[in-house]
Scaffold this motif. Sequence first.
Motif, PDB file in Angstrom:
ATOM      1  N   THR A  11       0.844  -1.187   0.000  1.00  0.00           N
ATOM      2  CA  THR A  11       0.000   0.000   0.000  1.00  0.00           C
ATOM      3  C   THR A  11       0.880   1.239   0.000  1.00  0.00           C
ATOM      4  OG1 THR A  11      -0.120  -0.031   2.414  1.00  0.00           O
ATOM      5  CG2 THR A  11      -1.872  -1.165   1.205  1.00  0.00           C
ATOM      6  N   VAL A  12       0.270   2.370  -0.322  1.00  0.00           N
ATOM      7  CA  VAL A  12       1.000   3.632  -0.446  1.00  0.00           C
ATOM      8  C   VAL A  12       0.365   4.652   0.495  1.00  0.00           C
ATOM      9  CG1 VAL A  12       1.623   5.503  -2.018  1.00  0.00           C
ATOM     10  CG2 VAL A  12       1.581   3.147  -2.843  1.00  0.00           C
ATOM     11  N   PRO A  13       1.145   5.323   1.337  1.00  0.00           N
ATOM     12  CA  PRO A  13       0.583   6.353   2.216  1.00  0.00           C
ATOM     13  C   PRO A  13      -0.027   7.487   1.405  1.00  0.00           C
ATOM     14  CG  PRO A  13       2.808   5.757   2.897  1.00  0.00           C
ATOM     15  CD  PRO A  13       2.590   5.129   1.559  1.00  0.00           C
ATOM     16  N   PRO A  14      -1.210   7.952   1.759  1.00  0.00           N
ATOM     17  CA  PRO A  14      -1.855   8.995   0.969  1.00  0.00           C
ATOM     18  C   PRO A  14      -1.094  10.308   0.945  1.00  0.00           C
ATOM     19  CG  PRO A  14      -3.056   8.597   3.015  1.00  0.00           C
ATOM     20  CD  PRO A  14      -2.046   7.511   2.889  1.00  0.00           C
ATOM     21  N   ASP A  15      -0.265  10.577   1.972  1.00  0.00           N
ATOM     22  CA  ASP A  15       0.445  11.859   1.977  1.00  0.00           C
ATOM     23  C   ASP A  15       1.638  11.880   1.032  1.00  0.00           C
ATOM     24  OD1 ASP A  15       2.132  10.196   3.378  1.00  0.00           O
ATOM     25  OD2 ASP A  15       2.171  11.415   5.210  1.00  0.00           O
ATOM     26  N   THR A  16       1.873  10.770   0.292  1.00  0.00           N
ATOM     27  CA  THR A  16       2.915  10.793  -0.738  1.00  0.00           C
ATOM     28  C   THR A  16       2.366  11.268  -2.079  1.00  0.00           C
ATOM     29  OG1 THR A  16       2.522   8.498  -1.401  1.00  0.00           O
ATOM     30  CG2 THR A  16       4.125   8.878   0.373  1.00  0.00           C
ATOM     31  N   PRO A  18      -0.128  14.076  -4.324  1.00  0.00           N
ATOM     32  CA  PRO A  18      -0.677  15.427  -4.247  1.00  0.00           C
ATOM     33  C   PRO A  18      -2.200  15.408  -4.243  1.00  0.00           C
ATOM     34  CG  PRO A  18       0.074  14.994  -6.471  1.00  0.00           C
ATOM     35  CD  PRO A  18       0.473  13.810  -5.640  1.00  0.00           C
ATOM     36  N   LEU A  19      -2.807  15.980  -3.236  1.00  0.00           N
ATOM     37  CA  LEU A  19      -4.250  16.128  -3.127  1.00  0.00           C
ATOM     38  C   LEU A  19      -5.007  14.838  -3.400  1.00  0.00           C
ATOM     39  CD1 LEU A  19      -4.600  19.542  -5.024  1.00  0.00           C
ATOM     40  CD2 LEU A  19      -4.473  19.171  -2.568  1.00  0.00           C
ATOM     41  N   PRO A  20      -4.665  13.739  -2.734  1.00  0.00           N
ATOM     42  CA  PRO A  20      -5.331  12.474  -3.066  1.00  0.00           C
ATOM     43  C   PRO A  20      -6.823  12.492  -2.798  1.00  0.00           C
ATOM     44  CG  PRO A  20      -4.064  12.264  -1.037  1.00  0.00           C
ATOM     45  CD  PRO A  20      -3.702  13.600  -1.640  1.00  0.00           C
ATOM     46  N   ALA A  21      -7.252  13.240  -1.779  1.00  0.00           N
ATOM     47  CA  ALA A  21      -8.680  13.249  -1.461  1.00  0.00           C
ATOM     48  C   ALA A  21      -9.484  14.021  -2.493  1.00  0.00           C
ATOM     49  CB  ALA A  21      -8.896  13.852  -0.074  1.00  0.00           C
ATOM     50  N   ALA A  22      -8.839  14.907  -3.229  1.00  0.00           N
ATOM     51  CA  ALA A  22      -9.555  15.734  -4.194  1.00  0.00           C
ATOM     52  C   ALA A  22      -9.686  15.062  -5.554  1.00  0.00           C
ATOM     53  CB  ALA A  22      -8.835  17.074  -4.357  1.00  0.00           C
ATOM     54  N   VAL A  23      -8.997  13.932  -5.748  1.00  0.00           N
ATOM     55  CA  VAL A  23      -9.011  13.263  -7.046  1.00  0.00           C
ATOM     56  C   VAL A  23      -9.634  11.891  -6.873  1.00  0.00           C
ATOM     57  CG1 VAL A  23      -7.602  12.392  -8.942  1.00  0.00           C
ATOM     58  CG2 VAL A  23      -6.944  14.495  -7.767  1.00  0.00           C
ATOM     59  N   ASP A  24     -10.823  11.708  -7.451  1.00  0.00           N
ATOM     60  CA  ASP A  24     -11.426  10.387  -7.465  1.00  0.00           C
ATOM     61  C   ASP A  24     -11.769  10.031  -8.908  1.00  0.00           C
ATOM     62  OD1 ASP A  24     -13.719  11.822  -8.096  1.00  0.00           O
ATOM     63  OD2 ASP A  24     -14.633  11.565  -6.123  1.00  0.00           O
ATOM     64  N   GLY A 265      -5.861   3.395   3.247  1.00  0.00           N
ATOM     65  CA  GLY A 265      -6.998   4.062   3.855  1.00  0.00           C
ATOM     66  C   GLY A 265      -8.140   4.325   2.905  1.00  0.00           C
ATOM     67  N   ARG A 266      -7.931   4.100   1.607  1.00  0.00           N
ATOM     68  CA  ARG A 266      -9.020   4.351   0.658  1.00  0.00           C
ATOM     69  C   ARG A 266     -10.027   3.207   0.729  1.00  0.00           C
ATOM     70  NH1 ARG A 266      -6.862   6.116  -4.656  1.00  0.00           N
ATOM     71  NH2 ARG A 266      -7.090   8.105  -3.608  1.00  0.00           N
TER      72      ARG A 266
END
Length: 272
Positions: A11-16, A18-24, A265-266
Amino acid sequence: MRFAHTSAGATVPPDTLPLPAAVDRAWAWGAATGRGVRVCVIDSGVDPAHPAVGGDVPLYAAEEAGDGTWRVVEDDAGDVAGHGTACAGIIRGLAPDAETTSVRVLTKNLRGNGEAMLAALSWAVDQGFDLVNMSLSTRKEALKERLHDLADRAWFKGVTLVSAAHNSPVISYPWRFPSVISVGSHAVDDPEYLEVNPDPPVDVFAAGVNVRVPWPGGGTKVVSGNSFATPHVVGLSARVLQEHPRFRTAQLRQVLAAVADNVDGRPARSRP
């Protein structure tokens, strides 16, 4: 799996990202089908009569001229090995309205001439295709510099090269170039399941193990290899480019990473 560059399930940490929560995926491609996106498949040719391919695939081939140079000409041989039809069918399955063009550079035993590959790629860049599917590579160091220059020319022109990592643990090109989106395999039976790789040079993993693909003559075949993971990424990229036509390779790479299923976490997507 007996080939190299496959997913280890990390898995990959989301803070690596850019703006992962804004891109779905709804933002990335929504209901896009690849309409208006031009894709070049450099491979063994394509059988345009296969129902999974669509019938409207312009056919070209790289051929040696009398002076020892290579050029791209119109072709009527179709697919001489099956490999290209499989790749084109995967792309069409994910992006049915993408405009696919075939350039044949491989023989019936999936061998190829490096000069033919260079000529085909140069032609594809000059033609300004949005995406180039390269489920092939070369280990010849003598070709590395010229191929690197071509990959850079594609990058600056807005032509995105998507290339399969070698199935063996060897160094080959162009997939190792940073200007290219490189693809390895995972074993999840879902054509839209995508993983971002936390340990480059491979960028992303897509379905490449026991994949049922179209084969010349109207049939299908079950195959494995990074070659078949690559067109999955091309098909998804065609959807992104329909929705965001000004995107180039850098933006595509970031979007593919941001919507990857292995971002820690996704919530898991529902899959078939």
